[in-house]
Design a protein around this motif. Sequence first.
Motif, PDB file in Angstrom:
ATOM      1  N   THR A  12       5.822 -66.591 -67.648  1.00 37.26           N
ATOM      2  CA  THR A  12       5.445 -66.642 -69.067  1.00 37.26           C
ATOM      3  C   THR A  12       6.362 -67.617 -69.821  1.00 37.26           C
ATOM      4  O   THR A  12       7.506 -67.851 -69.411  1.00 37.26           O
ATOM      5  CB  THR A  12       5.512 -65.251 -69.731  1.00 37.26           C
ATOM      6  OG1 THR A  12       6.877 -64.836 -69.834  1.00 37.26           O
ATOM      7  CG2 THR A  12       4.704 -64.216 -68.956  1.00 37.26           C
ATOM      8  N   GLY A  15       5.429 -73.275 -70.794  1.00 31.82           N
ATOM      9  CA  GLY A  15       5.050 -74.564 -71.387  1.00 31.82           C
ATOM     10  C   GLY A  15       6.204 -75.537 -71.547  1.00 31.82           C
ATOM     11  O   GLY A  15       5.999 -76.754 -71.538  1.00 31.82           O
ATOM     12  N   ARG A  20       9.398 -73.733 -67.927  1.00 31.65           N
ATOM     13  CA  ARG A  20       8.847 -74.882 -67.210  1.00 31.65           C
ATOM     14  C   ARG A  20       9.694 -75.185 -65.957  1.00 31.65           C
ATOM     15  O   ARG A  20       9.180 -75.452 -64.880  1.00 31.65           O
ATOM     16  CB  ARG A  20       8.823 -76.100 -68.143  1.00 31.65           C
ATOM     17  CG  ARG A  20       8.259 -77.326 -67.488  1.00 31.65           C
ATOM     18  CD  ARG A  20       8.502 -78.578 -68.329  1.00 31.65           C
ATOM     19  NE  ARG A  20       8.272 -79.736 -67.499  1.00 31.65           N
ATOM     20  CZ  ARG A  20       7.302 -80.622 -67.672  1.00 31.65           C
ATOM     21  NH1 ARG A  20       6.509 -80.526 -68.679  1.00 31.65           N
ATOM     22  NH2 ARG A  20       7.150 -81.615 -66.822  1.00 31.65           N
ATOM     23  N   ASP A  37       1.343 -69.403 -71.703  1.00 27.91           N
ATOM     24  CA  ASP A  37       2.040 -69.790 -72.940  1.00 27.91           C
ATOM     25  C   ASP A  37       1.059 -69.671 -74.097  1.00 27.91           C
ATOM     26  O   ASP A  37      -0.147 -69.823 -73.915  1.00 27.91           O
ATOM     27  CB  ASP A  37       2.572 -71.234 -72.846  1.00 27.91           C
ATOM     28  CG  ASP A  37       3.796 -71.461 -73.725  1.00 27.91           C
ATOM     29  OD1 ASP A  37       4.905 -71.612 -73.178  1.00 27.91           O
ATOM     30  OD2 ASP A  37       3.638 -71.452 -74.965  1.00 27.91           O
ATOM     31  N   LEU A  43       1.094 -76.028 -73.135  1.00 26.03           N
ATOM     32  CA  LEU A  43       0.660 -75.422 -71.873  1.00 26.03           C
ATOM     33  C   LEU A  43      -0.190 -76.405 -71.066  1.00 26.03           C
ATOM     34  O   LEU A  43       0.051 -76.608 -69.873  1.00 26.03           O
ATOM     35  CB  LEU A  43      -0.145 -74.151 -72.162  1.00 26.03           C
ATOM     36  CG  LEU A  43      -0.669 -73.459 -70.912  1.00 26.03           C
ATOM     37  CD1 LEU A  43       0.405 -72.570 -70.308  1.00 26.03           C
ATOM     38  CD2 LEU A  43      -1.903 -72.639 -71.205  1.00 26.03           C
ATOM     39  N   GLY A  54      -2.841 -73.074 -65.876  1.00 25.94           N
ATOM     40  CA  GLY A  54      -2.293 -72.732 -67.188  1.00 25.94           C
ATOM     41  C   GLY A  54      -3.180 -71.724 -67.892  1.00 25.94           C
ATOM     42  O   GLY A  54      -4.391 -71.899 -67.940  1.00 25.94           O
ATOM     43  N   VAL A  56      -3.677 -69.784 -71.499  1.00 23.80           N
ATOM     44  CA  VAL A  56      -3.253 -69.660 -72.897  1.00 23.80           C
ATOM     45  C   VAL A  56      -3.312 -68.194 -73.280  1.00 23.80           C
ATOM     46  O   VAL A  56      -4.383 -67.578 -73.232  1.00 23.80           O
ATOM     47  CB  VAL A  56      -4.180 -70.444 -73.846  1.00 23.80           C
ATOM     48  CG1 VAL A  56      -3.645 -70.364 -75.287  1.00 23.80           C
ATOM     49  CG2 VAL A  56      -4.299 -71.881 -73.425  1.00 23.80           C
TER      50      VAL A  56
END
Length: 245
Positions: A12, A15, A20, A37, A43, A54, A56
């Motif tokens: 989590t 991004g 990262r 993210d 993201l 990814g 959201v």
Amino acid sequence: MFELRDRRAIVTGGGQGIGRAIASALLSRGAEVAIVDRDAALLTATATELGVRGLVADVADLQATRATLGQLIADWGRVDILVNNAAVLSTLPFHALDEVEWDRVMAVNVRGAYGMCRAVVGPMVAQGHGRIINIASVAGKRGGGLFGSAAYATSKAALIGLTKALARELAPHRVTVNAVCPGPVQSAMTAGMADERKARALSSVPLGRFAQPEEIAAAVVYLSSDEASFVTGDIVDVDGGIMMD
Ligand SMILES: NC(=O)c1ccc[n+]([C@@H]2O[C@H](COP(=O)([O-])OP(=O)(O)OC[C@H]3O[C@@H](n4cnc5c(N)ncnc54)[C@H](O)[C@@H]3O)[C@@H](O)[C@H]2O)c1
């Protein structure tokens, strides 16, 4: 060593910053990685650059993350590693720390991590294998002060409590739960720190510098690996010596 081939990992707050770097490090050891993210632009850019999935989502929105993660885990057929890294910083002094700010910090840093754990624990227990790593902070051990408000410190202390409680409960299922406690790290979270505050923070670090995100990620790789199979309920300081006894 630290081989993560065939492991499926969720990070989590992936991004930017430490999240990262963690996603990138897990990927480099062979894991399949999904980053979560709430910032869609960050993201998408990071997921594309790293070549990972990814998602959201705002981790504070438990209903939405439950649905999103349920779909991901169904697609993967398993989930091996969860890194609860998403968090918000608060630096307000206590007299200015109203309940709106308090709830904002707790919703992301504590409830968010709780919700993510709830989403993965069932599959991990069913598999008889799992690794949960919570990114706490020295603020949760020594009180906020230079490193965040009372709300931030309390949220990180709560995460340490959650780590130990879950570690105990999930040990019979071979699911380990550990936390990493970074000291100050060079990231967007600390970029806006006033020079005077930065200098005072630095003076409390025996190694005399801020960490790079990759130095936090290295501890996460270790805790995710088979080599860490006998480590659970541990709070690993990666803080340049701040917390040494
Ligand atoms: N930077 C430091 O000095 C430091 C020190 C100790 C601990 N930490 C901890 O390390 C972790 C990462 O910090 P960082 O410096 O990389 O932070 P950062 O602010 O650079 O990145 C945080 C990421 O999390 C995402 N995020 C925030 N709230 C979210 C939410 N509700 N749902 C989904 N995503 C969300 C942001 O969009 C961002 O991409 C945090 O848990 C932080 O508390 C950081």
